[in-house]
Enzyme design. Structure first.
Site, PDB file in Angstrom:
ATOM      1  CB  ILE A 158     -31.947 -30.950  13.608  1.00  0.00           C
ATOM      2  CG1 ILE A 158     -31.834 -29.551  14.232  1.00  0.00           C
ATOM      3  CG2 ILE A 158     -32.496 -31.952  14.615  1.00  0.00           C
ATOM      4  CD1 ILE A 158     -33.168 -28.874  14.502  1.00  0.00           C
ATOM      5  N   PRO A 210     -38.367 -28.780   7.636  1.00  0.00           N
ATOM      6  CG  PRO A 210     -37.633 -26.967   6.374  1.00  0.00           C
ATOM      7  CD  PRO A 210     -37.490 -28.440   6.523  1.00  0.00           C
ATOM      8  NE  ARG A 238     -42.182 -25.208  13.700  1.00  0.00           N
ATOM      9  CZ  ARG A 238     -41.109 -25.133  14.494  1.00  0.00           C
ATOM     10  NH1 ARG A 238     -40.720 -26.174  15.208  1.00  0.00           N
ATOM     11  NH2 ARG A 238     -40.435 -24.006  14.592  1.00  0.00           N
ATOM     12  CG  HIS A 299     -42.154 -27.177  20.593  1.00  0.00           C
ATOM     13  ND1 HIS A 299     -42.925 -26.821  19.516  1.00  0.00           N
ATOM     14  CD2 HIS A 299     -40.868 -26.944  20.220  1.00  0.00           C
ATOM     15  CE1 HIS A 299     -42.144 -26.377  18.536  1.00  0.00           C
ATOM     16  NE2 HIS A 299     -40.889 -26.448  18.946  1.00  0.00           N
TER      17      HIS A 299
HETATM   18  P1  NAD Z   1     -32.343 -27.120   8.215  1.00  0.00           P
HETATM   19  O1  NAD Z   1     -32.886 -26.037   7.341  1.00  0.00           O
HETATM   20  O2  NAD Z   1     -30.880 -27.108   8.550  1.00  0.00           O
HETATM   21  O3  NAD Z   1     -32.652 -28.538   7.517  1.00  0.00           O
HETATM   22  C1  NAD Z   1     -33.882 -28.882   6.985  1.00  0.00           C
HETATM   23  C2  NAD Z   1     -33.608 -29.902   5.874  1.00  0.00           C
HETATM   24  O4  NAD Z   1     -34.866 -30.418   5.422  1.00  0.00           O
HETATM   25  C3  NAD Z   1     -32.896 -29.302   4.653  1.00  0.00           C
HETATM   26  O5  NAD Z   1     -31.750 -30.057   4.343  1.00  0.00           O
HETATM   27  C4  NAD Z   1     -33.940 -29.388   3.561  1.00  0.00           C
HETATM   28  O6  NAD Z   1     -33.378 -29.576   2.260  1.00  0.00           O
HETATM   29  C5  NAD Z   1     -34.730 -30.616   4.013  1.00  0.00           C
HETATM   30  N1  NAD Z   1     -36.037 -30.756   3.399  1.00  0.00           N
HETATM   31  C6  NAD Z   1     -36.885 -29.784   2.986  1.00  0.00           C
HETATM   32  N2  NAD Z   1     -37.976 -30.334   2.410  1.00  0.00           N
HETATM   33  C7  NAD Z   1     -37.790 -31.681   2.459  1.00  0.00           C
HETATM   34  C8  NAD Z   1     -38.570 -32.790   2.026  1.00  0.00           C
HETATM   35  N3  NAD Z   1     -39.739 -32.632   1.409  1.00  0.00           N
HETATM   36  N4  NAD Z   1     -38.072 -34.044   2.229  1.00  0.00           N
HETATM   37  C9  NAD Z   1     -36.874 -34.228   2.835  1.00  0.00           C
HETATM   38  N5  NAD Z   1     -36.096 -33.205   3.262  1.00  0.00           N
HETATM   39  C10 NAD Z   1     -36.554 -31.958   3.080  1.00  0.00           C
HETATM   40  O7  NAD Z   1     -33.233 -27.139   9.507  1.00  0.00           O
HETATM   41  P2  NAD Z   1     -32.857 -27.717  10.944  1.00  0.00           P
HETATM   42  O8  NAD Z   1     -32.119 -26.687  11.718  1.00  0.00           O
HETATM   43  O9  NAD Z   1     -32.279 -29.079  10.794  1.00  0.00           O
HETATM   44  O10 NAD Z   1     -34.325 -27.812  11.589  1.00  0.00           O
HETATM   45  C11 NAD Z   1     -35.325 -28.668  11.050  1.00  0.00           C
HETATM   46  C12 NAD Z   1     -36.658 -28.324  11.694  1.00  0.00           C
HETATM   47  O11 NAD Z   1     -36.630 -28.682  13.073  1.00  0.00           O
HETATM   48  C13 NAD Z   1     -36.967 -26.817  11.727  1.00  0.00           C
HETATM   49  O12 NAD Z   1     -37.546 -26.384  10.522  1.00  0.00           O
HETATM   50  C14 NAD Z   1     -37.937 -26.712  12.877  1.00  0.00           C
HETATM   51  O13 NAD Z   1     -39.260 -26.823  12.393  1.00  0.00           O
HETATM   52  C15 NAD Z   1     -37.616 -27.933  13.738  1.00  0.00           C
HETATM   53  N6  NAD Z   1     -37.100 -27.546  15.067  1.00  0.00           N
HETATM   54  C16 NAD Z   1     -37.726 -28.015  16.174  1.00  0.00           C
HETATM   55  C17 NAD Z   1     -37.261 -27.682  17.449  1.00  0.00           C
HETATM   56  C18 NAD Z   1     -37.904 -28.181  18.720  1.00  0.00           C
HETATM   57  O14 NAD Z   1     -37.632 -27.642  19.801  1.00  0.00           O
HETATM   58  N7  NAD Z   1     -38.720 -29.224  18.674  1.00  0.00           N
HETATM   59  C19 NAD Z   1     -36.143 -26.847  17.552  1.00  0.00           C
HETATM   60  C20 NAD Z   1     -35.509 -26.398  16.402  1.00  0.00           C
HETATM   61  C21 NAD Z   1     -35.992 -26.755  15.155  1.00  0.00           C
END
Ligand code: NAD
Length: 335
Positions: A158, A210, A238, A299
């Protein structure tokens, strides 16, 4: 294939519609439940062998133990984030768990940018004014995003799409991630920097990590003080990535220029529900809603036709695989 009975917690009409459509050609028996999973509600599954849950369900040790004692061996998360399940407990109890890791990162990234544009150009306020025949522009001044700096915290699926859209708008994009993607960054002209540099330099900061022990309260008093005055914060990831009380203080002092949230620390029991006739009990949320420069959606970043179809397709395919003893789809397994 044996007929699988699945209890679907926290079902909304759009969940039911798309899950039924995705399973039209399968031997699937659904038990749609409008309330969330918790230790107290487990009993409602009535003979289901699998359960399907969403972001605010409580698949904690107590709920999972109760599910296991009722014979449930599989929990299918119909979301990407998996902070709602105790995976260690699931493993110990012999319960398999899957998620839908990438149903439409575009849907979520596009919502993040929609919030940024709407907040910056004060679209919700303008819309309400015009509907009331108030055509004054006073108080609706925004700023050009083109040429400003955006900070993307977390460049997974994302975060990367959000960064690419913002690059398209003409923003300089900084990013931080413990697992950077240098080739992608080079391709899109994104610069990786440390978190503090990102926070100090960015006009707009968007969170895409996440929720983990490390990322809980990533935005708090200390990190808010690093940020430039007038910074705009976007959180579609989140709620607990942000310490809400510290954020409220930073808004009251005027240090933070705007906040757009699709998630909230205490959203459970509030977001996704129609509470329009009730007294809101959450004082922090009530305070947030009073700021003219705070924009909140409940959300809904995931809520596109494409995302719902994909969530249902992956969930149904995994349930069918579970019922027939086949492996789950690659990349979806949590436990
Ligand atoms: P993803 O796993 O593809 O990417 C998450 C990234 O965050 C990874 O590259 C990871 O290395 C990085 N990360 C982890 N810890 C970190 C830190 N301390 N500092 C910087 N980067 C860090 O996940 P995604 O598919 O991109 O989704 C991200 C989050 O979006 C999900 O975990 C979920 O909580 C949220 N989400 C929200 C909705 C919504 O409807 N609002 C929908 C889908 C996902």
């Amino acid at each position: 294939m044996p007929k699988l009975k699945t209890a679907v917690f926290d079902t909304k009409p759009y969940d039911r519609e798309t899950l039924e459509r995705a399973s039209a050609n399968c031997e699937m028996e659904w038990r749609f439940l409008p309330f969330r999973l918790s230790e107290e509600t487990v009993g409602a599954i009535r003979g289901a062998q699998a359960v399907c849950i969403f972001v605010n369900d409580h698949a904690d040790r107590a709920s999972l133990s109760a599910l296991a004692s009722l014979g449930v061996r599989y929990v299918a998360l119909r979301c990407a984030g998996f902070n709602c399940i105790d995976l260690a407990a699931a493993k110990e109890l012999g319960i398999a768990a899957t998620r839908v890791p990438a149903y439409s990162p575009n849907a979520v990234a596009e919502h993040a940018v929609a919030l940024l544009l709407a907040l910056n150009r004060k679209i919700p306020r303008a819309y309400i004014r015009v509907r009331d025949m108030n055509f004054s522009l006073n108080g609706l001044v925004g700023f050009d995003l083109c040429g400003k700096t955006a900070g993307i915290v977390g460049t997974g699926k994302i975060g990367r799409i959000t960064a690419q859209i913002l690059r398209g708008i003409g923003m300089r994009v900084l990013a931080c991630d413990p697992f950077p993607a240098p080739e992608w960054a080079q391709q899109y002209g994104v610069e990786y920097v440390g978190l503090e540099t990102l926070m100090r330099q960015s006009h707009v900061i968007s969170l895409h990590t996440p929720l983990t022990k490390e990322t809980r309260y990533l935005i708090r008093g200390e990190t808010l003080r690093w940020m430039r005055p007038g910074v705009v914060l976007i959180n579609v990831s989140r709620g607990a990535l942000i310490h809400t009380k510290d954020l409220i203080e930073a808004l009251k002092s005027g240090h933070v220029g705007g906040v757009a949230l699709d998630v909230y620390e205490e959203e459970e029991g509030v977001f996704f529900e129609d509470l329009s006739g009730e007294i809101l009990q959450d004082d922090a949320l009530a305070r947030l809603l009073t700021f003219p420069n705070v924009l909140i959606t409940a959300h809904q970043a995931f809520l596109t036709h494409e995302a719902l179809e994909e969530i249902s397709r992956v969930t149904v395919e995994n349930l069918v695989n579970f019922a027939s003893g086949k492996p789950f789809l690659a990349g979806t397994v949590l436990a």
